[in-house]
Design a protein around this motif. Structure first.
Motif, PDB file in Angstrom:
ATOM      1  N   MET B  84      47.090 -10.428  -9.755  1.00 14.58           N
ATOM      2  CA  MET B  84      47.524 -10.386  -8.497  1.00 14.58           C
ATOM      3  C   MET B  84      46.361  -9.629  -7.491  1.00 14.58           C
ATOM      4  O   MET B  84      45.382  -9.114  -7.772  1.00 14.58           O
ATOM      5  N   MET B  86      46.428  -8.334  -3.315  1.00 15.44           N
ATOM      6  CA  MET B  86      47.368  -7.867  -2.371  1.00 15.44           C
ATOM      7  C   MET B  86      46.870  -7.541  -1.140  1.00 15.44           C
ATOM      8  O   MET B  86      45.925  -6.969  -0.916  1.00 15.44           O
ATOM      9  N   PHE B  88      47.471  -5.595   2.313  1.00 12.87           N
ATOM     10  CA  PHE B  88      48.409  -4.640   2.763  1.00 12.87           C
ATOM     11  C   PHE B  88      48.654  -4.938   4.119  1.00 12.87           C
ATOM     12  O   PHE B  88      47.746  -5.448   5.014  1.00 12.87           O
ATOM     13  N   ALA B  92      44.332  -1.674   4.624  1.00 12.02           N
ATOM     14  CA  ALA B  92      44.087  -0.547   3.539  1.00 12.02           C
ATOM     15  C   ALA B  92      42.540  -0.780   3.090  1.00 12.02           C
ATOM     16  O   ALA B  92      42.438  -0.597   1.828  1.00 12.02           O
ATOM     17  N   LEU B  93      41.579  -0.898   3.843  1.00 12.10           N
ATOM     18  CA  LEU B  93      40.308  -0.999   3.670  1.00 12.10           C
ATOM     19  C   LEU B  93      40.012   0.313   3.227  1.00 12.10           C
ATOM     20  O   LEU B  93      40.215   1.192   4.097  1.00 12.10           O
ATOM     21  N   PHE B  94      38.969   0.544   2.329  1.00 12.50           N
ATOM     22  CA  PHE B  94      38.591   1.839   1.844  1.00 12.50           C
ATOM     23  C   PHE B  94      37.488   2.339   3.058  1.00 12.50           C
ATOM     24  O   PHE B  94      36.319   1.531   3.194  1.00 12.50           O
ATOM     25  N   LEU B  97      33.699   2.640   2.487  1.00 11.18           N
ATOM     26  CA  LEU B  97      32.834   1.796   1.903  1.00 11.18           C
ATOM     27  C   LEU B  97      32.718   0.727   3.108  1.00 11.18           C
ATOM     28  O   LEU B  97      33.632   0.478   3.894  1.00 11.18           O
ATOM     29  N   PHE B 105      34.303  -4.148  -4.581  1.00 11.41           N
ATOM     30  CA  PHE B 105      35.102  -3.151  -5.230  1.00 11.41           C
ATOM     31  C   PHE B 105      35.769  -3.674  -6.443  1.00 11.41           C
ATOM     32  O   PHE B 105      35.336  -3.214  -7.549  1.00 11.41           O
ATOM     33  N   ARG B 154      39.004  -9.248  -0.014  1.00  8.25           N
ATOM     34  CA  ARG B 154      38.907  -8.594  -1.088  1.00  8.25           C
ATOM     35  C   ARG B 154      40.278  -8.746  -1.942  1.00  8.25           C
ATOM     36  O   ARG B 154      40.017  -8.796  -3.362  1.00  8.25           O
ATOM     37  N   MET B 164      49.880 -11.488  -2.749  1.00 15.75           N
ATOM     38  CA  MET B 164      51.113 -11.203  -2.037  1.00 15.75           C
ATOM     39  C   MET B 164      50.591 -10.555  -0.613  1.00 15.75           C
ATOM     40  O   MET B 164      49.579  -9.864  -0.543  1.00 15.75           O
TER      41      MET B 164
END
Lengths: 262, 264
Positions: B84, B86, B88, B92-94, B97, B105, B154, B164
């Motif tokens: 999967m 997903m 967000f 929701a990137l880090f 980084l 990643f 990503r 998703m």
């Protein structure tokens, strides 16, 4: 009657939530050890965190240590000279730093600087769904985020406490020898003769190690458990400082009692 | 191999005493773009979390590629999640980084690919979302739309079977929205993946989705192709699609009468 029921209801809720948090914290500690193997495979993560928690805390540690050492030198000299033993100033400064002030003040500063940074970072990662994203990528946040920070804190604290003690002694020396005029030979020789490696230095190191574990666990748990809102992260950060400070002072008493009686 | 890669049967789930899902049935066919729509708080995102195994249903089951999600242990769930990707709501990137490292990643975590291959793959993924030129920017330097596209790169880093999307259009300007719409459809078809979109943006979703589920009051209130739903006579669907202020979903939150509150 209703007030009494409300009181007991609030008391029950408060106790239940504390027990639940204690359980969650214990579970987190357990998971940190379970995932430490995975974490050590990517040792660069731990090294990076040692830099952020340890190296980045150096300035505050060194500056504070120097001033604490100078104050100890001044206070110690004016007390000791009343008894004609001002040459013992070196021993007083060294023992006070190595046994007590080094580990305790370092831990308090660590909680304020690195602990709050850890809590805020993890809390924000949670609030911005970064931890959920990691989970959804089949990567454990405990292995990738939590465990490296835990080990970094455990490694950094004894080193920082040792640096604190060394710089503090230097601060005491600057006040006692060049400024007040205590004999330099007496300052160092008395220190060398009376500071015991096994008892004094090791007990300080053990304390700093325990404080390192406590402070880091508290900071990590508060961040991990923080409600994912601005207010939640802010409260968690405050709790990190308060809980860590109280834990350090309480643990210091317990450890000192064991060390002196043992 | 079943035609449906994800199957939800009699799903029930709730938070505390509040039952959010009261027996939901859904099928997500392979290779299709399906949307889950409904009002705020109707439990759309929760369905994605149930599919991803982040939470367990109180009754019923969610199966992914024939595997019942909530019966899996941690390793089993992680195996499923590797199929999967997903996106967000806010990417929701880090934040520590760079764009490049964010996309790299999942590759670094789950493959032993050499660095030069990872570099090529990351640049290809970023190229697919039009952001190869932003590879070395940090997430704080990106606009909302760009962050969403990086997060999409990503999400598809490991060529997942299922993608998703949680509210992919929230807070985007019309141009970014059109870009994301186009990317969802194009990437789904190019990768041969199955896409599930949770959203309440009717116009955008109806323009490219193959099938749509509407959730209301904890159940599937309506389902069908966008064309079928556009002509639906169901009051809730009409209110939702046409954005009517009042209807089955009342304008006022449950409250005593205004007169009694004002003491009249």
């Amino acid at each position: 009657m209703k007030t009494l029921f409300n009181f007991f209801e609030k008391l029950g809720n408060s106790i239940t939530s504390r027990v639940l948090r204690l359980g969650a914290a214990t579970r987190l500690i357990f998971l940190i050890f379970v995932y430490s193997g995975d974490s050590f495979k990517r040792i660069h993560l731990t090294i990076r965190e040692v830099y952020f928690t340890g190296v980045m805390s150096l300035v505050i540690i060194v500056v504070s240590a120097f001033f604490v050492g100078m104050v100890l030198g001044l206070q110690g000299y004016y007390t000791l000279q009343k008894y004609g033993s001002s040459e013992a100033i070196g021993v007083l400064v060294a023992l006070a730093l190595v046994r007590e002030l080094g580990p305790v003040v370092t831990a308090l500063l660590f909680a304020g600087r690195a602990g709050t940074a850890i809590t805020a970072e993890i809390g924000l990662m949670k609030a911005t769904e970064q931890l959920s994203a990691m989970e959804m990528m089949a990567v454990s946040p405990i292995a990738r985020i939590i465990a490296p920070r835990f080990w970094a804190g455990v490694i950094a604290m004894p080193i920082l406490a040792s640096i604190f003690s060394m710089v503090g002694v230097l601060g005491g020396y600057v006040v006692a020898v060049p400024i007040i005029g205590v004999d330099e030979g007496a300052f160092w020789s008395q220190m060398q003769a009376n500071v015991d490696f096994n008892f004094d230095i090791m007990s300080g190191l053990i304390k700093s190690l325990v404080f390192g574990v406590a402070c880091t666990i508290i900071a990590l748990f508060e961040g991990f458990d923080a409600p994912p809102t601005a207010e939640g992260v802010s409260r968690a950060t405050t709790r990190t400082v308060v809980t860590s400070s109280l834990a350090i002072l309480a643990l210091d008493f317990v450890l000192t009692s064991f060390m002196i009686s043992g | 191999m079943s035609d449906n890669i994800i199957s939800i049967k009699d799903l029930r789930f709730g938070y505390g005493n509040r039952e959010l899902h009261k027996g939901i049935n859904m099928q997500f066919p392979r290779g299709k773009v399906s949307a889950i729509m409904g009002g705020s708080g109707s439990g759309k995102t929760t369905i994605l979390r149930l599919i991803g195994g982040q939470i367990k249903p109180t009754a019923g089951q969610v199966s992914v590629d024939g595997t019942i999600v909530h019966q899996q242990d941690r390793e089993g769930i992680y195996r499923l999640r590797r199929k999967m990707g997903m996106l967000f709501q806010h990417g929701a990137l880090f934040s520590d980084l760079s764009v490049f490292e964010n996309v790299a990643f999942p590759m670094r975590e789950h493959t032993d690919l050499p660095e030069n291959i990872i570099k090529d793959l990351v640049l290809l993924k970023l190229n697919a979302v039009g952001l190869r030129g932003a590879a070395y920017l940090m997430p704080t330097e990106l606009s909302g739309g760009m962050a969403r596209r990086v997060a999409l790169a990503r999400a598809i880093a490991l060529d997942p079977d299922i993608i998703m999307y949680d509210e992919p259009f929230a807070g985007l300007d019309p141009i970014s929205m059109a870009v994301i719409c186009d990317l969802i459809r194009t990437l789904n078809d190019a990768l041969g993946a199955t896409s599930i979109i949770v959203t309440h943006d009717v116009a955008e979703t109806f323009s490219f989705a193959d099938y749509v589920y509407f959730i209301a009051d904890g159940v599937v209130a309506a389902e069908g192709t966008p064309k079928q739903l556009m002509t639906s006579k169901l009051p809730f669907i009409k209110q939702f699609i046409h954005g009517e202020k009042d209807g089955p979903v009342p304008f006022h939150y449950n409250a005593p009468s205004l007169n009694s509150d004002l003491g009249l």
